[in-house]
Scaffold this motif. Sequence first.
Motif, PDB file in Angstrom:
ATOM      1  N   GLY A  95       4.731   3.948  -7.684  1.00 40.75           N
ATOM      2  CA  GLY A  95       3.499   4.643  -7.345  1.00 40.75           C
ATOM      3  C   GLY A  95       3.620   5.713  -6.295  1.00 40.75           C
ATOM      4  O   GLY A  95       2.598   6.289  -5.887  1.00 40.75           O
TER       5      GLY A  95
ATOM      6  N   PRO B 272       0.855   5.385   0.069  1.00 33.40           N
ATOM      7  CA  PRO B 272      -0.013   6.534   0.369  1.00 33.40           C
ATOM      8  C   PRO B 272      -0.231   7.411  -0.862  1.00 33.40           C
ATOM      9  O   PRO B 272       0.624   7.485  -1.757  1.00 33.40           O
ATOM     10  CB  PRO B 272       0.761   7.291   1.459  1.00 33.40           C
ATOM     11  CG  PRO B 272       1.664   6.264   2.058  1.00 33.40           C
ATOM     12  CD  PRO B 272       2.025   5.335   0.949  1.00 33.40           C
ATOM     13  N   ALA B 273      -1.339   8.108  -0.877  1.00 33.33           N
ATOM     14  CA  ALA B 273      -1.686   8.930  -2.037  1.00 33.33           C
ATOM     15  C   ALA B 273      -0.877  10.221  -2.095  1.00 33.33           C
ATOM     16  O   ALA B 273      -0.550  10.710  -3.173  1.00 33.33           O
ATOM     17  CB  ALA B 273      -3.183   9.255  -2.006  1.00 33.33           C
ATOM     18  N   GLY B 274      -0.552  10.797  -0.955  1.00 35.60           N
ATOM     19  CA  GLY B 274       0.134  12.079  -0.932  1.00 35.60           C
ATOM     20  C   GLY B 274       1.643  11.942  -0.851  1.00 35.60           C
ATOM     21  O   GLY B 274       2.192  10.836  -0.793  1.00 35.60           O
TER      22      GLY B 274
ATOM     23  N   THR C 270       0.832  -1.205   0.000  1.00 40.36           N
ATOM     24  CA  THR C 270       0.000   0.000   0.000  1.00 40.36           C
ATOM     25  C   THR C 270       0.864   1.253   0.000  1.00 40.36           C
ATOM     26  O   THR C 270       1.665   1.470   0.912  1.00 40.36           O
ATOM     27  CB  THR C 270      -0.914   0.027   1.237  1.00 40.36           C
ATOM     28  OG1 THR C 270      -1.636  -1.201   1.312  1.00 40.36           O
ATOM     29  CG2 THR C 270      -1.872   1.199   1.160  1.00 40.36           C
TER      30      THR C 270
ATOM     31  N   HIS D  41       4.049   9.337  -4.688  1.00 39.96           N
ATOM     32  CA  HIS D  41       3.715  10.680  -5.170  1.00 39.96           C
ATOM     33  C   HIS D  41       4.992  11.335  -5.724  1.00 39.96           C
ATOM     34  O   HIS D  41       6.067  11.216  -5.139  1.00 39.96           O
ATOM     35  CB  HIS D  41       3.145  11.505  -4.015  1.00 39.96           C
ATOM     36  CG  HIS D  41       2.532  12.798  -4.453  1.00 39.96           C
ATOM     37  ND1 HIS D  41       3.276  13.916  -4.738  1.00 39.96           N
ATOM     38  CD2 HIS D  41       1.230  13.144  -4.641  1.00 39.96           C
ATOM     39  CE1 HIS D  41       2.481  14.901  -5.082  1.00 39.96           C
ATOM     40  NE2 HIS D  41       1.225  14.472  -5.041  1.00 39.96           N
TER      41      HIS D  41
END
Length: 724
Positions: A705, A691-693, A689, A707
Amino acid sequence: MSHRLESMVVRHTFRLPVPDGPAGEGGAAARQFDAALMSVGFKLSAGVLERLSGLSGETVRATAVRTLATVRELVGDHVRHNVYFIDFPANVPDTVDFWMRCITEALADDGAHDRTLAQLTAGVVDLLTLPGYGRYRHAFAEMLAAHEELIAAAGDRMTVLHPGGPLEDEVTALYLALAGSAAPLGEQALSDLGELAGHRVDGPQPGAIPVRENRAVVNRARLDAGADLLLDTVTDVLRLACALSDGDVTLAQPTRFRAFPRPVRRALLAGLDAVVAASPAKLADVAAHREPFKRLGERLHPHEYPRRPHAAEVFAVARGEREAPSLDSRVEEALGANDVTAAVRLLSAAPGKLFRALDRLLRACATQEQREAVVAAAEATAGQVAGRVLLSVREHLQNRRPEGGGERRVFVNRLGGAWVAADTRPPLPAAECGRLIAVLDAESARRLPDPGHLLIDPAVLDVALPLSGRATSAGLGVLPRGSLSPVDGELLRFFVHWKQTERNTDFDLSALMLDESYRTISWLSYTALTDVGGEHSGDITEAPEGASEFINLRLDAVRGTFIVPQVNIFSGEGFEEVEESFFGFMLRDGEQAGRPFEPRTVRMKSDLRGPGRVALPLAFLRGADGRWRAKWLHLHLRGTPGANRVEGNRVSVAVLLRGVVERDYLTVRHLADLMGRRAATVTRWDGATVPAGPVTYLGLERPEGLHPHSRVVTPGNLRDLIPA
């Protein structure tokens, strides 16, 4: 030249710069490129595949050829790895049986019969005189045909190449990172910095170049380009002269200065003159390198430049014609008079020297008042000390045993040469030692950037910080001395490859097995081809076209607690003289056969460069849970001029190993804990996993992946973690 720079970026960052070429339909070529990379344990990220798919097939294929050459050399697949025993690791004979076979063959050989018979009569046979010993007896293609193709396994190494920016931007970023490094660079990285500096003389420059060796190679490029030099001490000029003579910019080894052309002499003398004119006190630095300065003066002819009187003073001090007492000499005088307070007062003007002398100062204190003066001076000047020095002193203090003495100390110089001496130092006072550690931690934490969201791969926490000289070697998967890393696999295979330059050269790969008390259990070498759980691939005694040796071990069958691979120079050229030499190890699943060398299974490959005649790259430790871990050594023993063998150095190796294993190295865990105090969020990465930020990521490899605004620290740029 752009291809060399592109290769440099890939080696250092595992980023592929944007290829320069027309748009097109390159999808098929990109997939073929990816498949070819996977055969040697590399892979294109999704972002790189997408980018390449939009370029012409010709551009993609040209990029693939260059990149494959780079990564194959990184992993050691750019040479042919043959073995003496064609079926290795199967059918390796008993050592004595093999020697008897070689003798029998020699007796049947008309050219060797009489010589061999005479040796047998005398009672001693020299293996090197037997025609069937030490040379490959089959072609490389024959060896390949004797082995099955490797079947891919989930545990095979797969190193991802991530998308980079335009080549110019990537080269600039790499130059700034290397030049501005807070830690010393290895030999290969320092050479790369010199080349990059030549391309970036007119471009952006780092705010500071804290490591003096780095400054020397940058100054060489600036001098060649006619740019202003970056000098603030007379020693900077001495290092630059060493760089111009292709000598040792660390000043650890003497340099033979070449005859400099007049423009270079003028530039060096002008630099010395400006430094001394701005601060005459810096003449005191000459005493530390008196002999090199005297030899440099003979090359620069300062008497021919009367307009540079301050430069002439440098050489007058070197010749002893002028007094310029150094800070060190004045400190020694104060300590000789038992005046610790005066010594502290002097050293407070040079905070770095003060911190390096803290142990000695505290041991010299006779009163609590003096101890208080030492700690107070450290507290007052901590903000002026380089981050690497803060961390080095922290590591030193955490290894000072409260009882003092009674143990052995391991010393390692800048080149990786190692020796052991008894530790006769008295203990440090616990209270003052605790206060100093608190000061060091507080100052280090203050300098670390706000990490925001801190994402940590737990596997990186036991990696040691690169605080000293050549704490690592150039290569793939190499970690700093003192690091621990997990070993996940059933078959462990070491390899060494070397190619001689002029003289016949015989490197011998060996592995020493020790118990929990560091006592020898057994070994594998050319004198012991088989042991429980292991096989040696056979002795090769010359390498005009390059040669390789292997040791294969089944970890569940190994006896003992420690496995110590080593490379002994039996005869010929040294590690610094051969055209090429490197060591590495592979890990395989129990059922994976394949060829002796399979690049997808290589976990580490490092250059063998350094002093001495015995190399100790790393060791393997079995924990209480039965799992194996690698402990990185990067050490060299002096050995003997010839005939070095594992049997002859096993005591020295055991003592050195014990010193490294039992030392408490400062690791990424320490700085991660300090950063965690300021982080908004701390997450242990689960391997899946992302994180998006944006995050600050600490790990062994960069995940896909992340950021784009994330800060990523992996072993390749671990030096960036050290605070300025």
